[in-house]
Write a protein that holds these residues in place. Structure first.
Motif, PDB file in Angstrom:
ATOM      1  N   GLY A  55       0.791  -1.228   0.000  1.00  0.00           N
ATOM      2  CA  GLY A  55       0.000   0.000   0.000  1.00  0.00           C
ATOM      3  C   GLY A  55       0.817   1.269   0.000  1.00  0.00           C
ATOM      4  O   GLY A  55       0.269   2.368   0.136  1.00  0.00           O
ATOM      5  N   VAL A  56       2.137   1.149  -0.138  1.00  0.00           N
ATOM      6  CA  VAL A  56       3.004   2.326  -0.066  1.00  0.00           C
ATOM      7  C   VAL A  56       2.908   3.152  -1.344  1.00  0.00           C
ATOM      8  O   VAL A  56       3.041   2.624  -2.456  1.00  0.00           O
ATOM      9  N   GLN A  57       2.663   4.437  -1.195  1.00  0.00           N
ATOM     10  CA  GLN A  57       2.662   5.375  -2.310  1.00  0.00           C
ATOM     11  C   GLN A  57       3.562   6.550  -1.937  1.00  0.00           C
ATOM     12  O   GLN A  57       3.242   7.310  -1.027  1.00  0.00           O
ATOM     13  N   LEU A  58       4.675   6.676  -2.619  1.00  0.00           N
ATOM     14  CA  LEU A  58       5.650   7.703  -2.291  1.00  0.00           C
ATOM     15  C   LEU A  58       5.377   8.982  -3.081  1.00  0.00           C
ATOM     16  O   LEU A  58       5.007   8.936  -4.256  1.00  0.00           O
ATOM     17  N   ALA A  59       5.557  10.105  -2.424  1.00  0.00           N
ATOM     18  CA  ALA A  59       5.297  11.397  -3.048  1.00  0.00           C
ATOM     19  C   ALA A  59       6.253  11.646  -4.204  1.00  0.00           C
ATOM     20  O   ALA A  59       7.413  11.218  -4.173  1.00  0.00           O
ATOM     21  N   ALA A  60       5.761  12.361  -5.212  1.00  0.00           N
ATOM     22  CA  ALA A  60       6.588  12.680  -6.386  1.00  0.00           C
ATOM     23  C   ALA A  60       7.380  13.958  -6.149  1.00  0.00           C
ATOM     24  O   ALA A  60       7.500  14.808  -7.038  1.00  0.00           O
ATOM     25  N   THR A  61       7.931  14.099  -4.964  1.00  0.00           N
ATOM     26  CA  THR A  61       8.680  15.303  -4.591  1.00  0.00           C
ATOM     27  C   THR A  61       9.940  15.447  -5.444  1.00  0.00           C
ATOM     28  O   THR A  61      10.765  14.536  -5.495  1.00  0.00           O
ATOM     29  N   PRO A  62      10.116  16.585  -6.139  1.00  0.00           N
ATOM     30  CA  PRO A  62      11.317  16.769  -6.954  1.00  0.00           C
ATOM     31  C   PRO A  62      12.560  16.925  -6.089  1.00  0.00           C
ATOM     32  O   PRO A  62      12.493  17.408  -4.956  1.00  0.00           O
ATOM     33  N   VAL A  63      13.695  16.497  -6.621  1.00  0.00           N
ATOM     34  CA  VAL A  63      14.972  16.569  -5.912  1.00  0.00           C
ATOM     35  C   VAL A  63      15.995  17.233  -6.823  1.00  0.00           C
ATOM     36  O   VAL A  63      16.281  16.734  -7.923  1.00  0.00           O
ATOM     37  N   LYS A  64      16.542  18.343  -6.391  1.00  0.00           N
ATOM     38  CA  LYS A  64      17.560  19.040  -7.177  1.00  0.00           C
ATOM     39  C   LYS A  64      18.927  18.399  -6.939  1.00  0.00           C
ATOM     40  O   LYS A  64      19.280  18.073  -5.802  1.00  0.00           O
ATOM     41  N   THR A  65      19.677  18.222  -8.007  1.00  0.00           N
ATOM     42  CA  THR A  65      21.009  17.633  -7.838  1.00  0.00           C
ATOM     43  C   THR A  65      21.930  18.557  -7.052  1.00  0.00           C
ATOM     44  O   THR A  65      22.868  18.084  -6.399  1.00  0.00           O
ATOM     45  N   SER A  66      21.668  19.851  -7.066  1.00  0.00           N
ATOM     46  CA  SER A  66      22.471  20.774  -6.251  1.00  0.00           C
ATOM     47  C   SER A  66      22.301  20.469  -4.768  1.00  0.00           C
ATOM     48  O   SER A  66      23.236  20.628  -3.977  1.00  0.00           O
ATOM     49  N   TRP A  67      21.092  20.019  -4.371  1.00  0.00           N
ATOM     50  CA  TRP A  67      20.892  19.624  -2.984  1.00  0.00           C
ATOM     51  C   TRP A  67      21.741  18.410  -2.651  1.00  0.00           C
ATOM     52  O   TRP A  67      22.356  18.351  -1.579  1.00  0.00           O
ATOM     53  N   LEU A  68      21.776  17.434  -3.553  1.00  0.00           N
ATOM     54  CA  LEU A  68      22.528  16.209  -3.294  1.00  0.00           C
ATOM     55  C   LEU A  68      24.017  16.497  -3.123  1.00  0.00           C
ATOM     56  O   LEU A  68      24.666  15.967  -2.211  1.00  0.00           O
ATOM     57  N   TYR A  69      24.568  17.326  -4.003  1.00  0.00           N
ATOM     58  CA  TYR A  69      25.988  17.677  -3.904  1.00  0.00           C
ATOM     59  C   TYR A  69      26.274  18.406  -2.587  1.00  0.00           C
ATOM     60  O   TYR A  69      27.284  18.138  -1.911  1.00  0.00           O
ATOM     61  N   ALA A  70      25.385  19.341  -2.224  1.00  0.00           N
ATOM     62  CA  ALA A  70      25.580  20.099  -0.987  1.00  0.00           C
ATOM     63  C   ALA A  70      25.489  19.192   0.234  1.00  0.00           C
ATOM     64  O   ALA A  70      26.292  19.296   1.174  1.00  0.00           O
ATOM     65  N   LEU A  71      24.512  18.275   0.241  1.00  0.00           N
ATOM     66  CA  LEU A  71      24.350  17.360   1.370  1.00  0.00           C
ATOM     67  C   LEU A  71      25.564  16.461   1.545  1.00  0.00           C
ATOM     68  O   LEU A  71      26.073  16.292   2.661  1.00  0.00           O
ATOM     69  N   ALA A  72      26.023  15.862   0.448  1.00  0.00           N
ATOM     70  CA  ALA A  72      27.176  14.975   0.532  1.00  0.00           C
ATOM     71  C   ALA A  72      28.388  15.717   1.084  1.00  0.00           C
ATOM     72  O   ALA A  72      29.132  15.187   1.923  1.00  0.00           O
TER      73      ALA A  72
END
Length: 297
Positions: A138-155
C-alpha cells in the motif's frame, strides 16, 4: 559553485548531530602495529538492548547505546508493529537492565510473527519478519522533486561533519535531510539501527516524510530500501553501492535510489524522474583529501 561552509556552521544546521566526545561510545585499547610498535586506538563500544512491546519481548539488538528510545520506537515502526498514528502511552528505558519497553494504548501479540523471523543481509539487528514485504503493497511515495544541487551540498556537508566514524571507524551513519539541509544524523554499529533511530525520532516528533531525503553511508540493501519506503521517504542516497534486490524493490515502489555519490559523481538506478539536474557536476564542491571517507560495505 556551492559555498563551502565551515564546521561550526555545518553542525548548527542539524537538529541532532553526532557527538564523538559523548562518554561511553568508545573505549581506548592498546595493540601493536605491523612493526611491533605499540599503538593506542579508540574503538566503538557495543552493548545489548532488549526491546519490548508492552509485555512481549521482541528482539535484542547490539548497539552503541545512544538514543535507545528512538531505536526501539523506530525498530517497531519499521517492522510494522507500530502504525504512524499508534497511541503510545510511554517509552521506558532501564540503563541497568539494558531494556526499552514501548507501551501502547492497545496491547498486541506478535508470537506468530516472531516464529516467522528470518535473517537478512546487513549487520547488527538486520532482521525482518516474513510478511515485511507485504507492508509495501500500500506504499505510495510522493513525487517530490529533488535538485542535484541539494545532493551535492548534502554529501559535502555530511562528509565533513565530525562523527564517531571519523573518530573510531567501524560504524555506519544515516542522515535525515530536507532539501540541502541535513537534519538528524544517527550512527550505530548496524546501518539498520541507525535508520531505525531516525524512524523513532520522526514518529516521536510527528515529522512528515514526503519531502525528506535519506542519506546512508553504507550500501543500499533490500532492507534499507524497504525501511525507507515504509517510512514514506521517497529518496535514498549513499556514497556506497547497491544490491540487486535493493534496486529491484526501489523500482517496484517508485523510490529514487542514488548511489556511489563521491565528489562530483553519482548514479541513479531507480526513480530518476524525480531528479532536477540544476547544477553542472563540475561546479559541485570537491572534497579535500582529509575529509574523504570510503563508502562502508
Amino acid at each position: 559553485m556551492v559555498k563551502t561552509p565551515d564546521l561550526p556552521e555545518i553542525q548548527s544546521e542539524y537538529l541532532i548531530a553526532p557527538d564523538p566526545t559523548r562518554a561511553g561510545l568508545t573505549r581506548a585499547v592498546e595493540g601493536r602495529d605491523e612493526h611491533g610498535i605499540p599503538v593506542a586506538l579508540s574503538v566503538v563500544e557495543e552493548r545489548p538492548l532488549t526491546i519490548y512491546l508492552n509485555r512481549q519481548e521482541i528482539v535484542t539488538a547490539m548497539t552503541i547505546g545512544d538514543y535507545p528510545e528512538y531505536l526501539a520506537l523506530g525498530f517497531l515502526r519499521n517492522q510494522g508493529m507500530l502504525s504512524p498514528d499508534e497511541e503510545i502511552l510511554r517509552v521506558d528505558y532501564d540503563d541497568e537492565l539494558e531494556t526499552v519497553v514501548v507501551r501502547t494504548a492497545i496491547e498486541t501479540s506478535y508470537e506468530e510473527k516472531l516464529q516467522k523471523k528470518t535473517r537478512t543481509s546487513g549487520c547488527a539487528v538486520g532482521t525482518v519478519f516474513g510478511d515485511m514485504m507485504e507492508g509495501l503493497e500500500g506504499v505510495q511515495l510522493a513525487a517530490t522533486p529533488v535538485k542535484t544541487s541539494w545532493l551535492y551540498a548534502l554529501a559535502h556537508k555530511i562528509n565533513r561533519t565530525p562523527s564517531l566514524y571519523l573518530e573510531a571507524g567501524a560504524i555506519h551513519g544515516t542522515v535525515l535531510c530536507h532539501q540541502d539541509r541535513p537534519l538528524v544524523y544517527m550512527e550505530d554499529v548496524g546501518r539498520h539501527n541507525a535508520v531505525d533511530k531516525i524512524a523513532g525520532w520522526m514518529l516521536s516528533e510527528r515529522v512528515p516524510a514526503s519531502d525528506k531525503i535519506m542519506y546512508t553511508t553504507g550500501r543500499m540493501t533490500s532492507e534499507m530500501v524497504i525501511k525507507t519506503a515504509m517510512m514514506g521517504i521517497p529518496v535514498l542516497a549513499s556514497r556506497s553501492g547497491f544490491t540487486a534486490w535493493g534496486v529491484e524493490i526501489a523500482q517496484q515502489v517508485g523510490l529514487t535510489l542514488i548511489g556511489r555519490m563521491k565528489g562530483q559523481r553519482f548514479v541513479c538506478l531507480a526513480g530518476d524522474e524525480r531528479l532536477e539536474r540544476d547544477m553542472d557536476p563540475k561546479d559541485a564542491p570537491v572534497e579535500a583529501k582529509k575529509h574523504k571517507r570510503k563508502g562502508e560495505g
